[in-house]
Write a protein that holds these residues in place. Structure first.
Motif, PDB file in Angstrom:
ATOM      1  N   UNK A  67       4.405  -6.585  -6.750  1.00  0.00           N
ATOM      2  CA  UNK A  67       4.723  -5.713  -8.553  1.00  0.00           C
ATOM      3  C   UNK A  67       3.462  -6.853  -9.344  1.00  0.00           C
ATOM      4  N   UNK A  68       3.126  -6.553 -10.019  1.00  0.00           N
ATOM      5  CA  UNK A  68       1.729  -7.001 -10.939  1.00  0.00           C
ATOM      6  C   UNK A  68       2.525  -7.389 -12.655  1.00  0.00           C
ATOM      7  N   UNK A  72      -0.516   5.597 -14.708  1.00  0.00           N
ATOM      8  CA  UNK A  72       0.737   5.366 -13.427  1.00  0.00           C
ATOM      9  C   UNK A  72       0.244   4.262 -12.252  1.00  0.00           C
ATOM     10  N   UNK A  73      -1.439   4.878 -11.605  1.00  0.00           N
ATOM     11  CA  UNK A  73      -2.058   4.955 -10.924  1.00  0.00           C
ATOM     12  C   UNK A  73      -2.873   3.992 -10.668  1.00  0.00           C
ATOM     13  N   UNK A 117       0.346  -0.714  -0.015  1.00  0.00           N
ATOM     14  CA  UNK A 117      -0.114  -0.091  -0.154  1.00  0.00           C
ATOM     15  C   UNK A 117       1.146   1.344   0.080  1.00  0.00           C
ATOM     16  N   UNK A 118       1.834   1.341   0.729  1.00  0.00           N
ATOM     17  CA  UNK A 118       2.993   2.252   0.693  1.00  0.00           C
ATOM     18  C   UNK A 118       3.269   2.811  -0.875  1.00  0.00           C
ATOM     19  N   UNK A 119       3.815   1.400  -1.555  1.00  0.00           N
ATOM     20  CA  UNK A 119       4.634   1.749  -2.543  1.00  0.00           C
ATOM     21  C   UNK A 119       3.973   3.293  -3.215  1.00  0.00           C
ATOM     22  N   UNK A 120       4.840   3.786  -3.986  1.00  0.00           N
ATOM     23  CA  UNK A 120       4.614   4.763  -4.811  1.00  0.00           C
ATOM     24  C   UNK A 120       5.466   5.014  -7.010  1.00  0.00           C
ATOM     25  N   UNK A 163      12.746  -7.294  -8.086  1.00  0.00           N
ATOM     26  CA  UNK A 163      11.360  -7.326  -8.503  1.00  0.00           C
ATOM     27  C   UNK A 163      11.293  -6.103  -7.420  1.00  0.00           C
ATOM     28  N   UNK A 164      11.501  -5.822  -5.925  1.00  0.00           N
ATOM     29  CA  UNK A 164      10.472  -5.483  -5.704  1.00  0.00           C
ATOM     30  C   UNK A 164      10.632  -3.845  -5.821  1.00  0.00           C
ATOM     31  N   UNK A 165      12.329  -4.224  -6.115  1.00  0.00           N
ATOM     32  CA  UNK A 165      12.367  -2.041  -6.297  1.00  0.00           C
ATOM     33  C   UNK A 165      11.856  -1.297  -8.083  1.00  0.00           C
TER      34      UNK A 165
END
Length: 438
Positions: A378-379, A418-419, A268-271, A346-348
């Motif tokens: 990440x999708x 991007x959202x 949820x905190x990813x931007x 991947x997370x980055x």
């Protein structure tokens, strides 16, 4: 060590050899109660010493061939398995056809064996992850000694061989012993490695492997399936393709332990920053034909919109950096990493690309890259092959593409919105955690 044996060893072997013998003998004494034969008779008290010897080695031929062992008055079974195996001495296998089978061991263990390191992704998914909650399972890899493998087999009710190779003499030997001990032999497949699909294998289509060589190898490897009492596999397509070989087939889909998933709060905190960070997960260098599905769209986007995204190529892929950098696109190439490091990479990123040619071989592939990516919030954008089509609903928890035009349009749409990446990635995380975690 028996003094008589030690004196004979000093006469017939070099000092270095004697030290190695004593070292191994001491290790055997520490690890097992007595020598190998004594230990095996303890594990299977229903079997005679003579019978155990008969299914492990042709003692007469071994001693006739190796005068040094015979003259030293050392038993063939103790010599070969303690250190003769390491010296690459010839085994002289038993005549298995003329040896009767024993009764099945009651309350035996489940054993899993793959001739690969434990860091190997196949070992993780097909053994470590699958058996994480089964503390009694015995897990074996290439580091285990022949003695450790035999001890496991003598404790086993069943043994699963992961991707066994026909040309591996040790595997065939172990299977023969299992048959004599009435240990159920299970073969595990996580790819469609049958000769009739040689032309569809990525390594062949990408020009990495020769068709004839690969086809002949698969014919030999698949013959080992005739020894199987059961088969486990990762997908329905593999199960259907093997259904005419044995009746006992089960599907065990690849799943990821929950401890590898980041927290939902972190997702949820990813931007999304100023550029969309795109990652292509290549894995091995056998995916050149798969990569060709997206190379055109990526080059076109880098020409027209180099400021909207960056690209990272992870794995054994040819260095495309100079092509994209020519158009001003930020591009990085990262070689293969260990499993946990790969998840960190991947997370980055914001999107992972999973292009796969639309054929039966890829239909049989597991959706591991969806699971791994989703576990890090990440999708993925994936080709619409079977396993990915079953876990992805486009614009809900990922995106499916069938043509280069769809790849181009999907990427461009996401770069401009991007959202949508964030909401879709959260849905991917939730669906993977619910359906593909253990």
């Amino acid at each position: 060590m028996n003094k008589k044996i030690k004196l004979r060893l000093e006469k017939y072997f070099s000092k270095d050899h004697n030290k190695e013998v004593e070292k191994n003998a001491c290790k055997l004494d520490r690890d097992q109660p007595g020598n190998l034969l004594t230990t095996l008779t303890t594990l299977r008290s229903d079997l005679s010493r003579k019978y155990i010897i008969s299914i492990l080695i042709n003692e007469e031929k071994y001693l006739d061939f190796y005068d040094d062992i015979r003259l030293a008055n050392i038993s063939a079974i103790d010599h070969y398995f303690t250190y003769g195996y390491k010296e690459s001495r010839e085994l002289f296998e038993p005549d298995f056809k003329n040896i009767p089978n024993t009764e099945k061991l009651k309350n035996g263990e489940s054993v899993f064996y793959l001739e690969a390191p434990r860091s190997n992704a196949i070992f993780k998914y097909r053994i470590t992850f699958k058996e994480k909650n089964n503390k009694k399972s015995i897990l074996l890899d290439q580091e285990n000694s022949i003695i450790e493998i035999l001890l496991a087999i003598f404790k086993a009710k069943e043994i699963t061989f992961i991707r066994p190779k026909h040309q591996d003499k040790k595997i065939n030997y172990l299977i023969n012993i299992c048959k004599k001990l009435n240990v159920k032999v299970i073969i595990d497949y996580d790819d469609l490695l049958l000769p009739e699909f040689t032309h569809l294998i990525g390594a062949v289509r990408s020009g990495i492997s020769n068709f004839d060589d690969t086809h002949n190898e698969l014919i030999k490897d698949s013959s080992i399936l005739l020894s199987a009492d059961g088969i486990t596999c990762s997908t329905q397509v593999i199960a259907d393709s093997l259904s005419n070989i044995v009746d006992d087939i089960s599907i065990c889909k690849n799943k990821l332990p929950k401890e590898y998933f980041i927290s939902r709060e972190r997702v949820l905190a990813k931007k999304i920053e100023d550029k969309i960070k795109v990652l292509y997960l290549s894995g091995s260098n056998t995916h050149f034909k798969d990569y060709s599905l997206i190379s055109g769209p990526l080059i076109k986007l880098s020409q027209q919109h180099p400021n909207l995204f960056s690209l990272t190529l992870l794995g054994a892929v040819s260095d495309q950096k100079h092509i994209f950098s020519h158009f001003g696109l930020e591009c990085n190439v990262i070689r293969l990493k260990e499993f946990e490091e790969m998840l960190n990479i991947i997370r980055e990123h914001d999107i992972v690309l999973v292009p796969l040619e639309n054929n039966k071989f890829n239909d049989a592939k597991s959706n591991i890259k969806f699971i791994e990516s989703a576990s890090q919030g990440v999708a993925v954008i994936a080709s619409s092959v079977k396993e990915y089509s079953e876990c992805i609903n486009t614009y809900e928890n990922g995106w499916l593409c069938s043509t280069e035009e769809e790849w181009l349009n999907t990427l461009l749409h996401l770069f401009c919105n991007p959202n949508e990446i964030l909401t879709t990635s959260l849905a991917a995380y939730d669906s993977a955690l619910k359906g593909y975690s253990i």
